[in-house]
Design an enzyme around this catalytic site. Structure first.
Site, PDB file in Angstrom:
ATOM      1  N   ALA A  88      33.360  -6.759 -15.533  1.00 24.92           N
ATOM      2  CA  ALA A  88      32.994  -5.312 -15.780  1.00 24.92           C
ATOM      3  C   ALA A  88      32.580  -4.393 -14.366  1.00 24.92           C
ATOM      4  O   ALA A  88      33.171  -3.425 -14.209  1.00 24.92           O
ATOM      5  CB  ALA A  88      31.660  -5.282 -16.557  1.00 24.92           C
ATOM      6  N   VAL A 108      34.950 -16.021 -18.962  1.00 23.71           N
ATOM      7  CA  VAL A 108      35.861 -15.971 -20.048  1.00 23.71           C
ATOM      8  C   VAL A 108      36.316 -14.491 -20.102  1.00 23.71           C
ATOM      9  O   VAL A 108      35.930 -13.507 -19.482  1.00 23.71           O
ATOM     10  CB  VAL A 108      35.308 -16.408 -21.442  1.00 23.71           C
ATOM     11  CG1 VAL A 108      35.407 -17.938 -21.757  1.00 23.71           C
ATOM     12  CG2 VAL A 108      34.128 -15.684 -21.917  1.00 23.71           C
ATOM     13  N   LYS A 115      51.908 -10.705 -23.999  1.00 24.91           N
ATOM     14  CA  LYS A 115      51.161 -10.873 -25.220  1.00 24.91           C
ATOM     15  C   LYS A 115      51.635  -9.810 -25.987  1.00 24.91           C
ATOM     16  O   LYS A 115      51.507  -8.707 -26.150  1.00 24.91           O
ATOM     17  CB  LYS A 115      49.467 -10.776 -25.184  1.00 24.91           C
ATOM     18  CG  LYS A 115      48.918 -10.750 -26.351  1.00 24.91           C
ATOM     19  CD  LYS A 115      47.146 -10.680 -26.162  1.00 24.91           C
ATOM     20  CE  LYS A 115      46.417 -10.586 -27.605  1.00 24.91           C
ATOM     21  NZ  LYS A 115      45.176 -10.234 -27.412  1.00 24.91           N
ATOM     22  N   ILE A 126      37.469  -6.258 -22.906  1.00 26.80           N
ATOM     23  CA  ILE A 126      37.718  -5.667 -21.543  1.00 26.80           C
ATOM     24  C   ILE A 126      38.189  -4.301 -21.645  1.00 26.80           C
ATOM     25  O   ILE A 126      38.290  -3.451 -20.840  1.00 26.80           O
ATOM     26  CB  ILE A 126      38.928  -6.323 -21.010  1.00 26.80           C
ATOM     27  CG1 ILE A 126      38.466  -7.920 -20.525  1.00 26.80           C
ATOM     28  CG2 ILE A 126      39.794  -5.842 -19.879  1.00 26.80           C
ATOM     29  CD1 ILE A 126      39.259  -8.916 -20.121  1.00 26.80           C
TER      30      ILE A 126
HETATM   31  C1  FAD Z   1      33.115 -16.451 -25.769  1.00 26.37           C
HETATM   32  C2  FAD Z   1      33.802 -15.292 -25.050  1.00 26.37           C
HETATM   33  C3  FAD Z   1      35.256 -14.788 -25.232  1.00 26.37           C
HETATM   34  C4  FAD Z   1      35.662 -13.742 -24.668  1.00 26.37           C
HETATM   35  N1  FAD Z   1      37.128 -13.699 -24.639  1.00 26.37           N
HETATM   36  C5  FAD Z   1      37.461 -12.277 -24.308  1.00 26.37           C
HETATM   37  C6  FAD Z   1      38.734 -11.959 -24.375  1.00 26.37           C
HETATM   38  O1  FAD Z   1      39.766 -12.853 -25.085  1.00 26.37           O
HETATM   39  N2  FAD Z   1      39.127 -10.755 -24.099  1.00 26.37           N
HETATM   40  C7  FAD Z   1      38.334  -9.505 -23.730  1.00 26.37           C
HETATM   41  O2  FAD Z   1      38.652  -8.597 -23.591  1.00 26.37           O
HETATM   42  N3  FAD Z   1      37.116 -10.081 -23.412  1.00 26.37           N
HETATM   43  C8  FAD Z   1      36.568 -11.212 -23.856  1.00 26.37           C
HETATM   44  N4  FAD Z   1      35.200 -11.875 -23.687  1.00 26.37           N
HETATM   45  C9  FAD Z   1      34.303 -10.741 -23.087  1.00 26.37           C
HETATM   46  C10 FAD Z   1      34.673 -10.652 -21.686  1.00 26.37           C
HETATM   47  O3  FAD Z   1      34.448 -12.166 -21.273  1.00 26.37           O
HETATM   48  C11 FAD Z   1      33.547  -9.777 -20.927  1.00 26.37           C
HETATM   49  O4  FAD Z   1      33.634  -8.489 -21.420  1.00 26.37           O
HETATM   50  C12 FAD Z   1      33.803  -9.841 -19.208  1.00 26.37           C
HETATM   51  O5  FAD Z   1      34.243 -11.031 -18.727  1.00 26.37           O
HETATM   52  C13 FAD Z   1      32.851  -8.987 -18.653  1.00 26.37           C
HETATM   53  O6  FAD Z   1      31.849  -9.492 -18.324  1.00 26.37           O
HETATM   54  P1  FAD Z   1      30.726  -8.976 -17.514  1.00 26.37           P
HETATM   55  O7  FAD Z   1      31.379  -8.502 -15.950  1.00 26.37           O
HETATM   56  O8  FAD Z   1      30.205  -7.876 -18.313  1.00 26.37           O
HETATM   57  O9  FAD Z   1      29.843  -9.968 -17.440  1.00 26.37           O
HETATM   58  P2  FAD Z   1      29.504 -11.114 -16.287  1.00 26.37           P
HETATM   59  O10 FAD Z   1      30.983 -12.074 -16.239  1.00 26.37           O
HETATM   60  O11 FAD Z   1      28.506 -12.153 -16.819  1.00 26.37           O
HETATM   61  O12 FAD Z   1      29.335 -11.083 -14.940  1.00 26.37           O
HETATM   62  C14 FAD Z   1      28.050 -10.642 -14.603  1.00 26.37           C
HETATM   63  C15 FAD Z   1      27.681 -10.467 -13.303  1.00 26.37           C
HETATM   64  O13 FAD Z   1      26.508  -9.950 -12.979  1.00 26.37           O
HETATM   65  C16 FAD Z   1      25.607 -10.655 -11.934  1.00 26.37           C
HETATM   66  N5  FAD Z   1      24.444 -10.785 -12.003  1.00 26.37           N
HETATM   67  C17 FAD Z   1      23.811 -10.959 -13.140  1.00 26.37           C
HETATM   68  N6  FAD Z   1      22.377 -11.067 -12.892  1.00 26.37           N
HETATM   69  C18 FAD Z   1      22.169 -10.857 -11.433  1.00 26.37           C
HETATM   70  C19 FAD Z   1      20.993 -10.705 -10.595  1.00 26.37           C
HETATM   71  N7  FAD Z   1      19.909 -10.815 -11.031  1.00 26.37           N
HETATM   72  N8  FAD Z   1      21.570 -10.531  -9.157  1.00 26.37           N
HETATM   73  C20 FAD Z   1      22.588 -10.107  -8.851  1.00 26.37           C
HETATM   74  N9  FAD Z   1      23.881 -10.155  -9.797  1.00 26.37           N
HETATM   75  C21 FAD Z   1      23.334 -10.448 -11.153  1.00 26.37           C
HETATM   76  C22 FAD Z   1      26.590 -11.828 -11.932  1.00 26.37           C
HETATM   77  O14 FAD Z   1      26.528 -12.745 -10.764  1.00 26.37           O
HETATM   78  C23 FAD Z   1      27.741 -11.687 -12.318  1.00 26.37           C
HETATM   79  O15 FAD Z   1      28.416 -11.025 -11.050  1.00 26.37           O
HETATM   80  C24 FAD Z   1      34.850 -13.070 -24.068  1.00 26.37           C
HETATM   81  C25 FAD Z   1      33.462 -13.112 -24.216  1.00 26.37           C
HETATM   82  C26 FAD Z   1      32.929 -14.256 -24.571  1.00 26.37           C
HETATM   83  C27 FAD Z   1      31.458 -14.578 -24.473  1.00 26.37           C
END
Ligand code: FAD
Length: 508
Positions: free
Chosen positions: A18, A49, A80, A349
């Site tokens: 994200a 993931v 895909k 995503i």
């Molecule tokens: C089981 C599972 C399967 C999935 N499969 C799919 C899929 O097949 N297709 C799809 O589109 N989506 C899928 N998703 C969703 C996808 O993984 C997420 O939408 C995507 O990875 C985005 O995650 P994010 O960046 O929001 O969070 P995260 O990857 O958790 O990133 C969070 C970030 O915030 C930072 N952070 C947190 N707290 C702090 C702090 N206090 N100080 C500084 N930095 C901090 C971390 O270091 C990290 O960089 C899946 C999710 C799950 C749970």
């Protein structure tokens, strides 16, 4: 934000998928106007993931100007064509939710009405998917670029990608940093707010470094540090409809044949994914802790692998639902911090991408952002609810009653918006899709049929041709599809020729 001053400094907190998609898109579209800083912590890490996508990602790549082959090489990606659902409507059932149409519409009438009519007329033994280019290409593990089928009006292959999540974040990071985004390593410890407006003015990192900004994007994953934590925006819990709340993920060796689709196999208390990458296979078991134990879920996952595991299962916990608001004060949450719809249809995503593009379209010039904020929240909420209903359909429309989990799903009450769609399709084969729904009619039709709803009737306009014309039409479609599929390269050969993965560590 200071007073009514203009928004000049954007701070993105979090560097998962994200955070880096957000940084890349803002750098590309507003980079000349905004100073962009991303703060992330390697110690905390990412969810790790999120490896399967839907075709809208091609639009994101086009906006960013990313070359497809370079992208797939760097992320060890594959193509895909859809998701194969195994054992969902009933044990032993199998269907592909493809990204494309089945057959070809005639005039204003969708193809599945002709197919439904043919079942009554001649007892057509061939399922709808016999008229699907995507299904036939998937059966043969073939992939190629095809805009049209032969010289017909039939649309060609619509596709998305599978890729390695950690490689994807690195790829986007290089892109964003190359376009002027500053990355700061550190753990956010404290948030400072304006005493009067309540807006966020700065984040303070462990060690004391202060990062000030005018607008903040919370990409901190499930922690939702700014929007949920600091600003106290509540969470709507949807687990009564989507009861899975845990996952175990494990990589395994690559598949012998690289098939161009994700597989989602229903299990006793959830389902298991299989995502083929060039260097390994992504696997995970999504399950409900109310209906099974973690130990049993791990056994199910490992027993269900098609290739040798490359590590131990990694646990992830979540609650399906969304934040009450997606943007509050001068802070929007994007990614897992804004809510989570489980990965059954690979929509997360896409939600990141769609929220980023909406936020850019509505991005405020100054602190006076109430109208843009309201519109953003309205549209994000509608999008979440539409995807939610599509996911519930998979669980609820089932004949399975063999475990407590499936009995619960089959008999739970569902949102009225979904009940209406199910009744309309069952009665007439028509789809009551909202105009801005992410999923097209073709998707609703495939999943409703695939889950076992056979419409009682079809559109009377499909009676406009006679029986012989109908049979001829169906047979000619099949012949054209078979010819087109025979002309496609094998998926594996296409990858080897255009986008072979850069050398990677198999367990990476
Ligand atoms: C089981 C599972 C399967 C999935 N499969 C799919 C899929 O097949 N297709 C799809 O589109 N989506 C899928 N998703 C969703 C996808 O993984 C997420 O939408 C995507 O990875 C985005 O995650 P994010 O960046 O929001 O969070 P995260 O990857 O958790 O990133 C969070 C970030 O915030 C930072 N952070 C947190 N707290 C702090 C702090 N206090 N100080 C500084 N930095 C901090 C971390 O270091 C990290 O960089 C899946 C999710 C799950 C749970």
């Amino acid at each position: 934000m200071t007073g009514e001053g203009s928004v000049q400094k954007l701070v993105i907190v979090g560097g998962g998928t994200a955070g880096w998609i957000t940084a890349a898109a803002f750098a590309r579209l507003l980079g000349g106007r905004l100073d962009i800083e991303l703060v992330e912590s390697e110690t905390i890490g990412t969810v790790g993931v999120g490896e399967a996508t839907i075709p809208q990602i091609i639009r994101l790549n086009a906006i960013l100007g990313i070359d497809e082959n370079e992208f797939l090489k760097a992320t060890s990606g594959t193509f895909k064509l859809g998701i194969e659902f195994v054992d969902w409507g009933q044990k032993g059932s199998r269907y592909l939710h493809t990204f494309g149409d089945t057959g070809m519409n005639l005039g204003n009438v969708a193809f599945h009405h002709y197919w439904r009519r043919s079942m009554g007329a001649g007892g057509n033994p061939k399922g709808l998917w016999n008229y699907s280019l995507h299904q036939r290409a998937a059966d043969e593990a073939r992939f190629g670029k095809l805009d049209r089928v032969g010289n017909t009006a039939m649309t060609g292959l619509a596709y998305a990608y599978h890729f390695d999540a950690s490689r994807y974040a690195l790829f986007l990071r290089a892109y964003a940093e190359g376009r002027g985004v500053t990355r700061t390593e550190g753990i956010v410890e404290r948030v400072e707010r304006d005493g009067e407006s309540g807006d966020i003015t700065a984040i303070v990192l462990k060690g004391g470094e202060r990062v000030a900004g005018d607008f903040f994007i919370d990409c901190t994953g499930f922690r939702s540090l700014l929007l949920g934590g600091e600003l106290g925006v509540g969470y709507q819990d949807w687990s009564k409809w989507l009861p899975c709340d845990r996952a175990l993920a494990v990589p395994s060796e690559r598949l012998e044949t690289l098939v161009p689709y994700t597989r989602a196999t229903a299990k006793d208390a959830g389902w298991q994914w299989r995502i083929p990458l060039q260097h390994r296979t992504g696997n995970g078991h999504v399950y409900s802790s109310g209906f099974t134990t973690d130990a049993a879920a791990a056994d199910t996952l490992l027993d269900g692998l098609d290739t040798k595991a490359l590590g131990d299962p990694r646990p992830i916990r979540f609650t399906t639902g969304r934040r009450e608001a997606f943007w509050a004060h001068n802070c929007a949450a994007i990614g897992l911090s804004s809510g989570f719809l489980e990965p059954l249809e690979s929509t997360s995503i896409h939600l990141i991408q769609s929220h980023v593009s909406r936020l850019i379209q509505l991005f405020p010039r100054s602190a006076n952002a109430a109208a843009m904020r309201a519109e953003y929240n309205r549209r994000c909420a509608a999008e979440f609810a539409q995807i939610r209903d599509f996911l519930i359909l998979h669980y609820h429309r089932t004949d399975r009653e063999d475990t407590e989990f499936w009995r619960y799903c089959k008999h739970m009450s569902v949102p009225d918006s979904l009940t209406h769609k199910l009744e309309l399709f069952a009665a007439s084969g028509r789809v009551g899709r909202d105009t801005d729904d992410l999923f097209r009619d073709a998707s609703w039709v495939q999943v409703m049929l695939g889950q076992g709803i056979m419409p009682a009737d079809y559109d009377p306009m499909a009676d406009q041709i006679d029986d012989a014309q109908l049979t001829g039409f169906l047979e000619s479609l099949r012949a054209i599809i078979e010819r087109s599929v025979a002309g496609l390269p094998r998926h594996e050969d296409y990858l080897a020729r255009h986008c072979p993965a850069e050398k990677l560590n198999a367990a990476a």
